[in-house]
Structures are given as structure tokens and as C-alpha cells.
Write an enzyme that holds these catalytic residues in place. Sequence first.
Site, PDB file in Angstrom:
ATOM      1  N   ASP A   8       0.875  -1.166   0.000  1.00  0.00           N
ATOM      2  CA  ASP A   8       0.000   0.000   0.000  1.00  0.00           C
ATOM      3  C   ASP A   8       0.921   1.227   0.000  1.00  0.00           C
ATOM      4  O   ASP A   8       2.108   1.114   0.334  1.00  0.00           O
ATOM      5  CB  ASP A   8      -0.870  -0.062   1.267  1.00  0.00           C
ATOM      6  CG  ASP A   8      -1.668   1.199   1.487  1.00  0.00           C
ATOM      7  OD1 ASP A   8      -2.278   1.703   0.527  1.00  0.00           O
ATOM      8  OD2 ASP A   8      -1.697   1.694   2.640  1.00  0.00           O
ATOM      9  N   LEU A   9       0.403   2.378  -0.375  1.00  0.00           N
ATOM     10  CA  LEU A   9       1.238   3.587  -0.434  1.00  0.00           C
ATOM     11  C   LEU A   9       1.045   4.507   0.786  1.00  0.00           C
ATOM     12  O   LEU A   9       1.961   4.699   1.587  1.00  0.00           O
ATOM     13  CB  LEU A   9       0.920   4.347  -1.740  1.00  0.00           C
ATOM     14  CG  LEU A   9       1.640   5.672  -1.966  1.00  0.00           C
ATOM     15  CD1 LEU A   9       3.160   5.500  -1.987  1.00  0.00           C
ATOM     16  CD2 LEU A   9       1.182   6.313  -3.286  1.00  0.00           C
ATOM     17  N   ASP A  10      -0.180   5.055   0.921  1.00  0.00           N
ATOM     18  CA  ASP A  10      -0.437   6.010   2.008  1.00  0.00           C
ATOM     19  C   ASP A  10      -0.342   5.328   3.368  1.00  0.00           C
ATOM     20  O   ASP A  10      -1.089   4.395   3.656  1.00  0.00           O
ATOM     21  CB  ASP A  10      -1.834   6.627   1.854  1.00  0.00           C
ATOM     22  CG  ASP A  10      -1.953   7.496   0.603  1.00  0.00           C
ATOM     23  OD1 ASP A  10      -1.084   8.353   0.398  1.00  0.00           O
ATOM     24  OD2 ASP A  10      -2.924   7.314  -0.154  1.00  0.00           O
ATOM     25  N   THR A  16       1.658  10.017   4.452  1.00  0.00           N
ATOM     26  CA  THR A  16       0.485  10.772   4.003  1.00  0.00           C
ATOM     27  C   THR A  16      -0.787  10.457   4.772  1.00  0.00           C
ATOM     28  O   THR A  16      -1.778  11.181   4.616  1.00  0.00           O
ATOM     29  CB  THR A  16       0.210  10.480   2.512  1.00  0.00           C
ATOM     30  OG1 THR A  16       0.395   9.077   2.310  1.00  0.00           O
ATOM     31  CG2 THR A  16       1.133  11.266   1.615  1.00  0.00           C
ATOM     32  N   LYS A  44      -9.078   5.365   6.856  1.00  0.00           N
ATOM     33  CA  LYS A  44      -7.812   4.889   6.286  1.00  0.00           C
ATOM     34  C   LYS A  44      -8.035   3.820   5.225  1.00  0.00           C
ATOM     35  O   LYS A  44      -8.762   2.854   5.460  1.00  0.00           O
ATOM     36  CB  LYS A  44      -6.923   4.290   7.378  1.00  0.00           C
ATOM     37  CG  LYS A  44      -6.073   5.314   8.087  1.00  0.00           C
ATOM     38  CD  LYS A  44      -5.026   4.604   8.948  1.00  0.00           C
ATOM     39  CE  LYS A  44      -4.430   5.568   9.947  1.00  0.00           C
ATOM     40  NZ  LYS A  44      -3.661   4.845  10.970  1.00  0.00           N
ATOM     41  N   ARG A  48     -11.974   8.005  -1.811  1.00  0.00           N
ATOM     42  CA  ARG A  48     -12.396   9.369  -1.469  1.00  0.00           C
ATOM     43  C   ARG A  48     -13.892   9.477  -1.201  1.00  0.00           C
ATOM     44  O   ARG A  48     -14.324  10.039  -0.198  1.00  0.00           O
ATOM     45  CB  ARG A  48     -11.974  10.326  -2.602  1.00  0.00           C
ATOM     46  CG  ARG A  48     -11.925  11.779  -2.173  1.00  0.00           C
ATOM     47  CD  ARG A  48     -11.489  12.660  -3.341  1.00  0.00           C
ATOM     48  NE  ARG A  48     -10.239  12.212  -3.931  1.00  0.00           N
ATOM     49  CZ  ARG A  48      -9.802  12.586  -5.142  1.00  0.00           C
ATOM     50  NH1 ARG A  48     -10.521  13.409  -5.886  1.00  0.00           N
ATOM     51  NH2 ARG A  48      -8.656  12.124  -5.590  1.00  0.00           N
ATOM     52  N   SER A 113      -2.653   1.130  -4.495  1.00  0.00           N
ATOM     53  CA  SER A 113      -3.112   2.314  -3.767  1.00  0.00           C
ATOM     54  C   SER A 113      -4.520   2.721  -4.147  1.00  0.00           C
ATOM     55  O   SER A 113      -4.850   2.818  -5.330  1.00  0.00           O
ATOM     56  CB  SER A 113      -2.173   3.495  -4.039  1.00  0.00           C
ATOM     57  OG  SER A 113      -2.686   4.663  -3.423  1.00  0.00           O
ATOM     58  N   ALA A 114      -5.328   2.996  -3.134  1.00  0.00           N
ATOM     59  CA  ALA A 114      -6.704   3.464  -3.341  1.00  0.00           C
ATOM     60  C   ALA A 114      -6.747   4.913  -3.800  1.00  0.00           C
ATOM     61  O   ALA A 114      -7.811   5.449  -4.107  1.00  0.00           O
ATOM     62  CB  ALA A 114      -7.476   3.320  -2.033  1.00  0.00           C
ATOM     63  N   LYS A 144     -11.016  -0.995  -1.954  1.00  0.00           N
ATOM     64  CA  LYS A 144     -10.781  -1.778  -0.744  1.00  0.00           C
ATOM     65  C   LYS A 144     -11.978  -1.556   0.169  1.00  0.00           C
ATOM     66  O   LYS A 144     -12.466  -0.432   0.219  1.00  0.00           O
ATOM     67  CB  LYS A 144      -9.501  -1.297  -0.032  1.00  0.00           C
ATOM     68  CG  LYS A 144      -8.225  -1.434  -0.876  1.00  0.00           C
ATOM     69  CD  LYS A 144      -7.036  -0.752  -0.183  1.00  0.00           C
ATOM     70  CE  LYS A 144      -5.814  -0.718  -1.102  1.00  0.00           C
ATOM     71  NZ  LYS A 144      -4.644  -0.011  -0.515  1.00  0.00           N
ATOM     72  N   GLU A 168      -0.091  -3.443   4.520  1.00  0.00           N
ATOM     73  CA  GLU A 168      -1.151  -2.442   4.688  1.00  0.00           C
ATOM     74  C   GLU A 168      -1.167  -1.798   6.072  1.00  0.00           C
ATOM     75  O   GLU A 168      -0.837  -2.438   7.065  1.00  0.00           O
ATOM     76  CB  GLU A 168      -2.502  -3.143   4.519  1.00  0.00           C
ATOM     77  CG  GLU A 168      -3.092  -3.042   3.132  1.00  0.00           C
ATOM     78  CD  GLU A 168      -3.650  -1.643   2.822  1.00  0.00           C
ATOM     79  OE1 GLU A 168      -3.722  -0.798   3.729  1.00  0.00           O
ATOM     80  OE2 GLU A 168      -4.017  -1.421   1.667  1.00  0.00           O
ATOM     81  N   ASP A 169      -1.604  -0.540   6.132  1.00  0.00           N
ATOM     82  CA  ASP A 169      -1.760   0.131   7.434  1.00  0.00           C
ATOM     83  C   ASP A 169      -3.234   0.313   7.814  1.00  0.00           C
ATOM     84  O   ASP A 169      -3.525   0.918   8.847  1.00  0.00           O
ATOM     85  CB  ASP A 169      -1.083   1.509   7.418  1.00  0.00           C
ATOM     86  CG  ASP A 169      -1.824   2.500   6.541  1.00  0.00           C
ATOM     87  OD1 ASP A 169      -2.258   2.110   5.434  1.00  0.00           O
ATOM     88  OD2 ASP A 169      -1.977   3.660   6.968  1.00  0.00           O
TER      89      ASP A 169
END
Length: 214
Positions: A8-10, A16, A44, A48, A113-114, A144, A168-169
Amino acid sequence: NIKGVIFDLDGVIADTAVVHHAAWKKLAAEIDIPFDDAIGERLKGVDRRASLEILLEQASRSYSEAEKEALATRKNDYYRQQIQQFGPQQLLPGARAAVESVRGAGLKTALASASRNASLLLEKLGIADLFDYVVDANHISRAKPDPEIFLAAARGLGLAPSECLGVEDAAAGIASIHSAGMTAVGIGQPQALAGADLLLPDVAAFDISRFIKT
Ligand code: BG6
Ligand code: MG
């Protein structure tokens, strides 16, 4: 045996999660909607529009489609203002080393990434070339916790889901990884990520060697 790692990115690679959180909090305050850390945690990993719907659960009136679009855009403007100034210093500590260690071990790397801002972020952070395959919200139709994004990443790497590890976070992300039939590594707090197969406090603690059979 694990042959690829999908990050995952963020909140895993990029610092971020706090920026998304702050932008939603600012929007919530402007439209008089209560906001606390528990709501922040639920947002999280969620895309959006779904995040906005969670926020509006607390609203005292209903919002039209047009109003919702405008609110989502406003939040994104706040977020983009912040990430315009981003550079490699906004990589989370150990993130680059974690991805490089996977590549160094001869495994493939992907990003799931979402965020619709993922490619901008990768460019700002200077890490686009670290991933063999990138899937973001522009490439998929179900967000997700649906498994679509992690399955698309595995397919892009040419691997079976069972050969992939997801990192993932967010609770929504762990659910997505598990529905895809992959092993899930959670980054963060046990309260939020209880379902993860392995829980680490941060990405710096990620050690690919424990997943490689010798
Ligand atoms: C996820 C974040 O990666 O992307 C969420 O964890 C965010 O907080 C989601 O809402 C969508 O991002 P964006 O940039 O398209 O609004
Ligand atoms: Mg995340």
C-alpha cells in the site's frame, strides 16, 4: 513460497495518512461535523467518496450529489496543497530499504493504492522505479476492502495470489488482502489491524527474509 510483495502507499511507504486525516478533519470542522480519531481510523485505506460517506454519517442534514462532489473536491484540494511540497523526505523511515530488500532478494514488487493521487506521489517521492507494477484507484472499479486491487496487482506481476504478500496500514486494506487470498502484513496498531497475519509497528521493521524459504 512468496514471490512478490504488494505494498500500500499512504501510511506504509509515504507519510500521508496524517495528511489525509488532517484534510478530512478540516473539511469536517468547516461543515460542522464531529470528527475524532476513531472516525479518522475508519477512513484509512477507504477511497475518497466512501470516506466522505463515512464522514456524512454524522451529518445533521442530507447532502445532494452535487454537494458531495464539491465536498470531495474540496478535501482533495486541501490534500494536494500539502503534497505539492513533498519530496523524498516524506518517505516513511525504512520504506525505501524495505522495497529494495524485496527486490534484492529476487522477488517482485507492486503498489496497490486506493488513491487517485498515487502517481503524483510516486513522482514526488522519487520511487516510481522501485515497483514492477502499479495499480491505483484509476485502474479498478471496486475499492478496498474488495480484493480487486490486490488481485490486479498480482496479475500484473504474473503471480498467483498465494505467492503474494500484501502490506497495509488500514483495516480495509487487510480485508482486501485476505479476500484476495494473500498473506497480510499489518503496519501500525493492534487495535486497528487485529486481522493481520503479522503485525509490525512500522515499515522499518519489515524483514523479507522471514518469508523466504531457504
Ligand atoms: C488511500 C488513503 O490510500 O487513498 C485514504 O488511505 C484516501 O485516506 C484514499 O482517502 C483515496 O485517496 P485520494 O487521494 O484519491 O483522495
Ligand atoms: Mg494506507
